[in-house]
Design a protein around this motif. Structure first.
Motif, PDB file in Angstrom:
ATOM      1  N   LEU A 101       0.845  -1.193   0.000  1.00 32.21           N
ATOM      2  CA  LEU A 101       0.000   0.000   0.000  1.00 32.21           C
ATOM      3  C   LEU A 101       0.882   1.244   0.000  1.00 32.21           C
ATOM      4  CD1 LEU A 101      -2.622  -0.963   2.754  1.00 32.21           C
ATOM      5  CD2 LEU A 101      -3.000  -0.943   0.275  1.00 32.21           C
ATOM      6  N   GLU A 102       0.333   2.319  -0.550  1.00 35.09           N
ATOM      7  CA  GLU A 102       0.979   3.624  -0.462  1.00 35.09           C
ATOM      8  C   GLU A 102       0.000   4.584   0.183  1.00 35.09           C
ATOM      9  OE1 GLU A 102       3.512   5.580  -3.652  1.00 35.09           O
ATOM     10  OE2 GLU A 102       1.683   6.805  -3.749  1.00 35.09           O
ATOM     11  N   ILE A 103       0.472   5.303   1.203  1.00 29.81           N
ATOM     12  CA  ILE A 103      -0.374   6.243   1.928  1.00 29.81           C
ATOM     13  C   ILE A 103       0.271   7.621   1.866  1.00 29.81           C
ATOM     14  CG2 ILE A 103      -1.410   6.839   4.152  1.00 29.81           C
ATOM     15  CD1 ILE A 103      -1.336   3.848   4.840  1.00 29.81           C
ATOM     16  N   ARG A 104      -0.510   8.602   1.438  1.00 24.08           N
ATOM     17  CA  ARG A 104      -0.089   9.987   1.438  1.00 24.08           C
ATOM     18  C   ARG A 104      -0.971  10.752   2.429  1.00 24.08           C
ATOM     19  NH1 ARG A 104      -0.651  13.135  -2.763  1.00 24.08           N
ATOM     20  NH2 ARG A 104       1.427  14.090  -2.691  1.00 24.08           N
ATOM     21  N   ALA A 105      -0.420  11.785   3.047  1.00 27.87           N
ATOM     22  CA  ALA A 105      -1.202  12.533   4.041  1.00 27.87           C
ATOM     23  C   ALA A 105      -0.637  13.930   4.201  1.00 27.87           C
ATOM     24  CB  ALA A 105      -1.181  11.807   5.384  1.00 27.87           C
ATOM     25  N   VAL A 106      -1.481  14.820   4.707  1.00 25.95           N
ATOM     26  CA  VAL A 106      -0.998  16.146   5.079  1.00 25.95           C
ATOM     27  C   VAL A 106      -0.087  15.979   6.296  1.00 25.95           C
ATOM     28  CG1 VAL A 106      -3.054  17.294   4.192  1.00 25.95           C
ATOM     29  CG2 VAL A 106      -2.960  16.625   6.594  1.00 25.95           C
ATOM     30  N   PRO A 107       0.889  16.854   6.497  1.00 26.71           N
ATOM     31  CA  PRO A 107       1.739  16.763   7.693  1.00 26.71           C
ATOM     32  C   PRO A 107       0.912  16.868   8.968  1.00 26.71           C
ATOM     33  CG  PRO A 107       2.721  18.229   6.071  1.00 26.71           C
ATOM     34  CD  PRO A 107       1.332  17.933   5.584  1.00 26.71           C
ATOM     35  N   GLU A 108       1.217  16.028   9.935  1.00 30.87           N
ATOM     36  CA  GLU A 108       0.468  16.058  11.193  1.00 30.87           C
ATOM     37  C   GLU A 108       0.661  17.410  11.883  1.00 30.87           C
ATOM     38  OE1 GLU A 108       0.416  12.638  13.657  1.00 30.87           O
ATOM     39  OE2 GLU A 108       0.778  11.273  11.989  1.00 30.87           O
ATOM     40  N   GLY A 109      -0.415  17.900  12.455  1.00 28.96           N
ATOM     41  CA  GLY A 109      -0.427  19.218  13.063  1.00 28.96           C
ATOM     42  C   GLY A 109      -0.957  20.302  12.140  1.00 28.96           C
ATOM     43  N   THR A 110      -1.168  19.961  10.860  1.00 22.95           N
ATOM     44  CA  THR A 110      -1.685  20.936   9.904  1.00 22.95           C
ATOM     45  C   THR A 110      -3.170  21.181  10.144  1.00 22.95           C
ATOM     46  OG1 THR A 110      -0.092  20.179   8.247  1.00 22.95           O
ATOM     47  CG2 THR A 110      -1.949  21.479   7.456  1.00 22.95           C
ATOM     48  N   VAL A 111      -3.568  22.439  10.117  1.00 22.13           N
ATOM     49  CA  VAL A 111      -4.978  22.803  10.230  1.00 22.13           C
ATOM     50  C   VAL A 111      -5.551  22.908   8.819  1.00 22.13           C
ATOM     51  CG1 VAL A 111      -6.623  24.526  11.058  1.00 22.13           C
ATOM     52  CG2 VAL A 111      -4.545  24.027  12.383  1.00 22.13           C
TER      53      VAL A 111
END
Length: 463
Positions: A101-111
């Protein structure tokens, strides 16, 4: 009959039962699926994303074994569902047990404003597209730390605004104004850990020790939060009502050191009497001479009324100074309200302080179940939906659009988050072959490995 113990570490079993039948339901020749996570609305207009790194690190770095496959097959087929046996064996034999699997995400702590993609998942093995849906159950649980972090963040902004209006020490005071009392009120040790840490993204005060363990093990934080010595009703009432003042004197003598701070619950019998007589007369000199700050905790009655009573009574007994903004600050003492705290009571308490001419720095808040437990997936209407696929070699957009609830229309496309004209927007591609120019998202996981590890310090800096 004694049944064999099921492996607590078996990743395959951490899904919804019906997911096991989905490998038979996708169109023939499906080789790729793309799913995304978003907040479709809810209590707050933006979410502060947090907790994915913990889930990936704790669970999705595990290797699936043949024993896991055999165990899952036996249970799930006995449970009444078909099982993708050959597919899971492929994970073991071709991928060495690593999830393709490949998972992309916004950086943690981003509003991130609501209605935007926060995370996406796709498969890296064309023979195993159904894995994208299989792990919806686990990955969706990021709703919990994100929702706790979001609520804590918005409460911080309410408190921050009042501090900036009434205190000349706003930046110094803010990190300790909302204290986590929620460990005993959650459903599990894990909830306490990841929920408590979600709060510590925004503040530094907590009595949830488990959050510190999670922070050190998964976010590189030595000591993520801090607490102070504090009385509870049992440590006061064990002295008996006739010796209530002695119980308080013991607290002063044990913890009243220069520069120190300690809290004493003072409503075991009569809050007014405790403040006006025990603290305000009998022990006033000892409190002042200790060089410490006494924090009086009302713990019953209407929160705004009790805090107002306590602050005004303590001002009369211990005196105040006036800061550069013209608001009064208590000398030697403070107040913490730890019962009945939520957004409404925080606003009311702060408004009362301002009306009475007191700085917001005089009061802190303790929040328990309302902080860590009184949230659910619908607080921010989290959804994880498939939005694109490749079927027979051709791209296909995937979405739902229920006539009975237009608010549940899902997005279609290969999604990304970008900044356009100063605001975050979700971009929709019609191909999997893109390098996501200008993306605010990052590839954080691929083929069983966590690719990005943020520290809590770095996460705290994103707001």
């Amino acid at each position: 009959m004694t049944l064999p113990h099921l492996d607590d570490q078996n990743l395959i079993l951490d899904t919804d039962s019906y997911k096991s039948s989905h490998f038979l339901q996708y169109p023939p020749e499906t080789t790729r699926l793309f799913s995304y996570l978003e907040s479709r609305g809810g209590r707050y207009p933006a979410t502060r994303f947090f907790g994915l790194q913990y889930l990936l690190d704790r669970y999705l770095t595990r290797r699936v074994t043949r024993e896991n496959v055999e165990e899952a097959r036996a249970l799930i087929e006995a449970h009444g569902e078909p099982f993708p046996y050959e597919g899971w064996l492929r994970v073991v034999e071709v991928h060495g047990g690593r999830l393709p699997l490949e998972i992309r995400a916004v950086p943690e702590g981003t509003v991130v404003p609501i209605h935007n993609v926060l995370m996406s998942v796709t498969n890296t093995d064309p023979e195993l597209p159904w894995l994208v849906g299989w792990f919806e159950t686990m990955l969706m649980r990021v709703w919990y730390p994100t929702t706790v972090c979001t609520q804590s963040y918005h409460l911080r902004e309410i408190i921050r605004a009042e501090l900036e209006k009434t205190s000349d020490r706003a930046a110094e005071e803010l990190p300790f104004k909302l204290h986590d009392f929620g460990s005993r009120g959650v459903s599990s040790r894990e909830s306490a850990g990841i929920g408590g840490l979600a709060h510590l993204v925004n503040f530094l005060g907590s009595d949830t020790l488990e959050a510190l363990r999670v922070a050190r093990n998964h976010y590189g934080a030595d000591v993520a939060g801090f607490s102070i010595p504090a009385a509870e009703h049992s440590t006061v009432t064990s002295w008996g009502q006739q010796c209530e003042a002695e119980a308080y004197r013991n607290m002063v003598r044990q913890f009243g050191k220069p520069g120190g701070i300690f809290a004493v619950v003072s409503d075991s019998y009569d809050l007014k009497h405790a403040i006006n007589v025990h603290w305000g007369e009998t022990l006033r000199r000892e409190v002042k001479e200790s060089g410490a700050t006494l924090v009086v905790r009302p713990d019953s009655g209407d929160p705004p009324a009790m805090v107002r009573l306590a602050v005004n009574a303590l001002a009369a007994k211990f005196g105040t100074t006036t800061n550069v903004l013209g608001f009064r600050v208590l000398k030697h003492v403070r107040v913490i309200q730890g019962d009945g705290i939520d957004e409404t009571t925080i606003r009311q308490i702060l408004q009362n302080l301002t009306v009475d001419g007191f700085s917001a720095e005089n009061v802190a808040f303790g929040m328990g179940g309302a902080l860590l437990q009184k949230v659910d997936r619908d607080t921010q209407k989290f959804a994880y939906k498939a939005s694109a696929g490749i079927v027979g070699g051709e791209y296909r957009g995937i979405y739902k659009d229920p006539v009975t609830d237009p608010g549940k229309r899902s997005k279609d496309g290969v999604l990304d988050l970008v900044m356009e004209n100063g605001r975050m927007v979700t971009r929709q591609y019609r191909t999997f072959d893109t390098d996501f120019p200008g993306s605010l998202m990052r590839t954080v996981y691929r083929d069983g490995e966590v690719l990005v590890r943020d520290t809590l310090e770095r996460i705290r800096g994103r707001a």
